[in-house]
Design a protein around this motif. Sequence first.
Motif, PDB file in Angstrom:
ATOM      1  N   ALA A  84       0.834  -1.208   0.000  1.00 13.26           N
ATOM      2  CA  ALA A  84       0.000   0.000   0.000  1.00 13.26           C
ATOM      3  C   ALA A  84       0.870   1.261   0.000  1.00 13.26           C
ATOM      4  O   ALA A  84       0.382   2.359  -0.294  1.00 13.26           O
ATOM      5  CB  ALA A  84      -0.926  -0.004   1.220  1.00 13.26           C
ATOM      6  N   ARG A  85       2.162   1.109   0.318  1.00 11.70           N
ATOM      7  CA  ARG A  85       3.072   2.258   0.338  1.00 11.70           C
ATOM      8  C   ARG A  85       3.456   2.724  -1.063  1.00 11.70           C
ATOM      9  O   ARG A  85       4.019   3.806  -1.225  1.00 11.70           O
ATOM     10  CB  ARG A  85       4.347   1.896   1.115  1.00 11.70           C
ATOM     11  CG  ARG A  85       4.096   1.570   2.575  1.00 11.70           C
ATOM     12  CD  ARG A  85       5.357   1.024   3.222  1.00 11.70           C
ATOM     13  NE  ARG A  85       5.105   0.602   4.597  1.00 11.70           N
ATOM     14  CZ  ARG A  85       5.974  -0.078   5.338  1.00 11.70           C
ATOM     15  NH1 ARG A  85       7.143  -0.417   4.825  1.00 11.70           N
ATOM     16  NH2 ARG A  85       5.675  -0.424   6.580  1.00 11.70           N
ATOM     17  N   LEU A  86       3.210   1.896  -2.063  1.00 14.31           N
ATOM     18  CA  LEU A  86       3.523   2.292  -3.441  1.00 14.31           C
ATOM     19  C   LEU A  86       2.415   3.199  -3.960  1.00 14.31           C
ATOM     20  O   LEU A  86       1.258   2.798  -4.045  1.00 14.31           O
ATOM     21  CB  LEU A  86       3.649   1.059  -4.333  1.00 14.31           C
ATOM     22  CG  LEU A  86       4.840   0.128  -4.062  1.00 14.31           C
ATOM     23  CD1 LEU A  86       4.754  -1.094  -4.961  1.00 14.31           C
ATOM     24  CD2 LEU A  86       6.157   0.849  -4.281  1.00 14.31           C
ATOM     25  N   ASP A  87       2.758   4.427  -4.286  1.00 18.31           N
ATOM     26  CA  ASP A  87       1.778   5.375  -4.824  1.00 18.31           C
ATOM     27  C   ASP A  87       1.609   5.093  -6.318  1.00 18.31           C
ATOM     28  O   ASP A  87       2.562   5.216  -7.094  1.00 18.31           O
ATOM     29  CB  ASP A  87       2.296   6.807  -4.628  1.00 18.31           C
ATOM     30  CG  ASP A  87       1.261   7.838  -5.016  1.00 18.31           C
ATOM     31  OD1 ASP A  87       0.564   7.619  -6.035  1.00 18.31           O
ATOM     32  OD2 ASP A  87       1.149   8.870  -4.328  1.00 18.31           O
ATOM     33  N   PRO A  88       0.390   4.704  -6.748  1.00 14.86           N
ATOM     34  CA  PRO A  88       0.176   4.380  -8.167  1.00 14.86           C
ATOM     35  C   PRO A  88       0.599   5.500  -9.114  1.00 14.86           C
ATOM     36  O   PRO A  88       1.146   5.250 -10.182  1.00 14.86           O
ATOM     37  CB  PRO A  88      -1.330   4.126  -8.244  1.00 14.86           C
ATOM     38  CG  PRO A  88      -1.696   3.670  -6.862  1.00 14.86           C
ATOM     39  CD  PRO A  88      -0.824   4.462  -5.947  1.00 14.86           C
ATOM     40  N   ASN A  90       2.973   7.764  -8.604  1.00 10.77           N
ATOM     41  CA  ASN A  90       4.438   7.801  -8.650  1.00 10.77           C
ATOM     42  C   ASN A  90       4.991   6.663  -9.501  1.00 10.77           C
ATOM     43  O   ASN A  90       5.957   6.838 -10.244  1.00 10.77           O
ATOM     44  CB  ASN A  90       5.022   7.718  -7.239  1.00 10.77           C
ATOM     45  CG  ASN A  90       4.836   9.000  -6.460  1.00 10.77           C
ATOM     46  OD1 ASN A  90       4.539  10.048  -7.041  1.00 10.77           O
ATOM     47  ND2 ASN A  90       4.993   8.935  -5.153  1.00 10.77           N
ATOM     48  N   VAL A  91       4.376   5.478  -9.360  1.00 15.06           N
ATOM     49  CA  VAL A  91       4.820   4.334 -10.170  1.00 15.06           C
ATOM     50  C   VAL A  91       4.615   4.646 -11.649  1.00 15.06           C
ATOM     51  O   VAL A  91       5.515   4.420 -12.477  1.00 15.06           O
ATOM     52  CB  VAL A  91       4.054   3.051  -9.784  1.00 15.06           C
ATOM     53  CG1 VAL A  91       4.383   1.922 -10.757  1.00 15.06           C
ATOM     54  CG2 VAL A  91       4.401   2.632  -8.362  1.00 15.06           C
ATOM     55  N   ALA A  92       3.446   5.186 -11.985  1.00 12.39           N
ATOM     56  CA  ALA A  92       3.162   5.529 -13.382  1.00 12.39           C
ATOM     57  C   ALA A  92       4.154   6.562 -13.908  1.00 12.39           C
ATOM     58  O   ALA A  92       4.607   6.480 -15.053  1.00 12.39           O
ATOM     59  CB  ALA A  92       1.730   6.043 -13.510  1.00 12.39           C
ATOM     60  N   GLU A  93       4.503   7.520 -13.057  1.00 15.61           N
ATOM     61  CA  GLU A  93       5.454   8.550 -13.474  1.00 15.61           C
ATOM     62  C   GLU A  93       6.854   7.959 -13.694  1.00 15.61           C
ATOM     63  O   GLU A  93       7.543   8.306 -14.653  1.00 15.61           O
ATOM     64  CB  GLU A  93       5.509   9.659 -12.408  1.00 15.61           C
ATOM     65  CG  GLU A  93       6.333  10.862 -12.798  1.00 15.61           C
ATOM     66  CD  GLU A  93       5.859  11.514 -14.095  1.00 15.61           C
ATOM     67  OE1 GLU A  93       6.724  11.950 -14.888  1.00 15.61           O
ATOM     68  OE2 GLU A  93       4.635  11.586 -14.318  1.00 15.61           O
ATOM     69  N   GLU A  94       7.255   7.063 -12.784  1.00 11.98           N
ATOM     70  CA  GLU A  94       8.562   6.414 -12.930  1.00 11.98           C
ATOM     71  C   GLU A  94       8.634   5.592 -14.216  1.00 11.98           C
ATOM     72  O   GLU A  94       9.696   5.464 -14.829  1.00 11.98           O
ATOM     73  CB  GLU A  94       8.830   5.497 -11.728  1.00 11.98           C
ATOM     74  CG  GLU A  94       9.013   6.208 -10.401  1.00 11.98           C
ATOM     75  CD  GLU A  94      10.360   6.906 -10.291  1.00 11.98           C
ATOM     76  OE1 GLU A  94      11.335   6.435 -10.911  1.00 11.98           O
ATOM     77  OE2 GLU A  94      10.433   7.941  -9.591  1.00 11.98           O
ATOM     78  N   LEU A  95       7.495   5.040 -14.613  1.00 15.71           N
ATOM     79  CA  LEU A  95       7.463   4.150 -15.780  1.00 15.71           C
ATOM     80  C   LEU A  95       7.053   4.865 -17.069  1.00 15.71           C
ATOM     81  O   LEU A  95       6.967   4.219 -18.123  1.00 15.71           O
ATOM     82  CB  LEU A  95       6.490   2.994 -15.519  1.00 15.71           C
ATOM     83  CG  LEU A  95       6.848   2.030 -14.391  1.00 15.71           C
ATOM     84  CD1 LEU A  95       5.755   0.982 -14.239  1.00 15.71           C
ATOM     85  CD2 LEU A  95       8.181   1.347 -14.667  1.00 15.71           C
ATOM     86  N   ARG A  96       6.823   6.171 -16.973  1.00 17.24           N
ATOM     87  CA  ARG A  96       6.274   6.896 -18.128  1.00 17.24           C
ATOM     88  C   ARG A  96       7.112   6.693 -19.398  1.00 17.24           C
ATOM     89  O   ARG A  96       6.602   6.324 -20.460  1.00 17.24           O
ATOM     90  CB  ARG A  96       6.165   8.394 -17.817  1.00 17.24           C
ATOM     91  CG  ARG A  96       5.602   9.210 -18.981  1.00 17.24           C
ATOM     92  CD  ARG A  96       5.449  10.664 -18.582  1.00 17.24           C
ATOM     93  NE  ARG A  96       4.456  10.826 -17.537  1.00 17.24           N
ATOM     94  CZ  ARG A  96       3.142  10.871 -17.744  1.00 17.24           C
ATOM     95  NH1 ARG A  96       2.666  10.755 -18.980  1.00 17.24           N
ATOM     96  NH2 ARG A  96       2.300  11.015 -16.741  1.00 17.24           N
ATOM     97  N   ALA A 354      10.256   3.180  -1.195  1.00 12.06           N
ATOM     98  CA  ALA A 354       8.864   3.276  -0.732  1.00 12.06           C
ATOM     99  C   ALA A 354       8.471   2.085   0.137  1.00 12.06           C
ATOM    100  O   ALA A 354       7.795   2.247   1.158  1.00 12.06           O
ATOM    101  CB  ALA A 354       7.931   3.391  -1.931  1.00 12.06           C
ATOM    102  N   LEU A 355       8.884   0.879  -0.253  1.00 13.74           N
ATOM    103  CA  LEU A 355       8.506  -0.310   0.514  1.00 13.74           C
ATOM    104  C   LEU A 355       9.198  -0.344   1.871  1.00 13.74           C
ATOM    105  O   LEU A 355       8.647  -0.836   2.856  1.00 13.74           O
ATOM    106  CB  LEU A 355       8.840  -1.577  -0.277  1.00 13.74           C
ATOM    107  CG  LEU A 355       8.064  -1.769  -1.584  1.00 13.74           C
ATOM    108  CD1 LEU A 355       8.532  -3.037  -2.296  1.00 13.74           C
ATOM    109  CD2 LEU A 355       6.568  -1.832  -1.335  1.00 13.74           C
ATOM    110  N   ASP A 356      10.449   0.158   1.920  1.00 10.57           N
ATOM    111  CA  ASP A 356      11.182   0.296   3.196  1.00 10.57           C
ATOM    112  C   ASP A 356      11.184  -1.019   3.994  1.00 10.57           C
ATOM    113  O   ASP A 356      10.881  -1.046   5.191  1.00 10.57           O
ATOM    114  CB  ASP A 356      10.544   1.411   4.024  1.00 10.57           C
ATOM    115  CG  ASP A 356      11.486   1.899   5.133  1.00 10.57           C
ATOM    116  OD1 ASP A 356      12.705   1.663   5.023  1.00 10.57           O
ATOM    117  OD2 ASP A 356      10.988   2.488   6.108  1.00 10.57           O
TER     118      ASP A 356
END
Length: 409
Positions: A84-88, A90-96, A354-356
């Motif tokens: 749940a710590r992964l912000d969707p 942010n993930v989309a932005e990292e993978l853009r 993020a997962l820490d």
Amino acid sequence: MDWRAIMDDFAAHWPVYLSMPFIAAVIGYVTKRAAIEMMFRPVEFVGVGLVGWQGVIPRNAHRMASVAMELMTTNLIEPKAIFARLDPKNVAEELREPIERAVDEITRELLAHYQPNLWELMPEQAQRRILVRVRAEAPRIVERLMRELAENIEDILDVKDMAVRNLVRDKAMLNRLIRDTARPEMRFIAQSGIYFGFTIGLVQLVTWALTKNPWVMPIFGGLTGWLTDWLALKMIFFPRRPKRFLGLVTWQGMFQKRRMEVARDYGDLIAKEILTVKNVMDAVLTGPKSDRLYAMIQREVQRAIDAQASLAKPFVVAAVGTRRYQEMKQAAARKAIERIPETIRHVEGYATGALDIRNTIVRQIQQLTPLQYEGLLRPAFKQDEWKLIAVGAIIGFLVGELQVLLVLH
């Protein structure tokens, strides 16, 4: 009892008498070192047929890993809370960037394959407009997938299975998990053999002086190997809480006493070698529940194609054919899935932070009960410790027998 005869014998053979506690100390140390090494080495079976040896931990890799990871997944890691710590977004932005490249290539490939004439005759501006629309939808697909993934992570990822598979495949890593976590305890076991062995050697000296029985040395040698192994192992774990003995000495099991240090070492190793983002993604993509992820992706990709086609769908279907339209959607999902391993590595840095995992494990270990905490290491010893103690006793007995031969001859 003829004390004068005893004293005369001591004066005549004082080097033999004085050597007894020192030899017992050596026996204590050697049997401890042997027991420790036999836990971890060799990693693979060495021998012929049934005659040979494999380290206790590597030989029982699946059981050891299962017990350790059961504790981890039960008390240290809650997959749903972690993911749940992964912000969707942010993930989309990292993978853009990698997604846009993949979208361009997949769209061109599919249209060129299923409707080559239409795509080739289409003006470049119209081609770009289609690609822009598809690119714009891709991040939203990623966001939806990430939300669904986080909500259903336990249906898609079996953390225990992933960790156990990695540890069984890499037995050297399993050794490190236990050995690095308990290095001070291993050192204590070896060094304790010196002190315990020396003390028993003093008793052996007196017993030999009084009896001259040839069984004294091998029996005491075996006793030194057995008792010092048993006592050292017990002192690692017990008592679980500080306890005062004889009103003079306060003792707590070494492993229990080092909880904060163990938490840091254990957390580091789990985060860097076992629950890495790469290992987690490999498990999601290839584990026993991976088919559910692929079904999710296929559904989202096909939904996106239908959404893009929307108003033009009847014309697209008419141009391509119903069967080939369905094939095209399946091909798009298949190509998207094929690109996941390459694409996902772009998010490793963000996901690791993020997962820490490391700090989560450290915090959770601090909250375990003494009995639960003991479970981090105790399974490595518990079931097979009698073998290690028996080996210590046998080595001690043989060295004691050698002492008799040297004294009498």
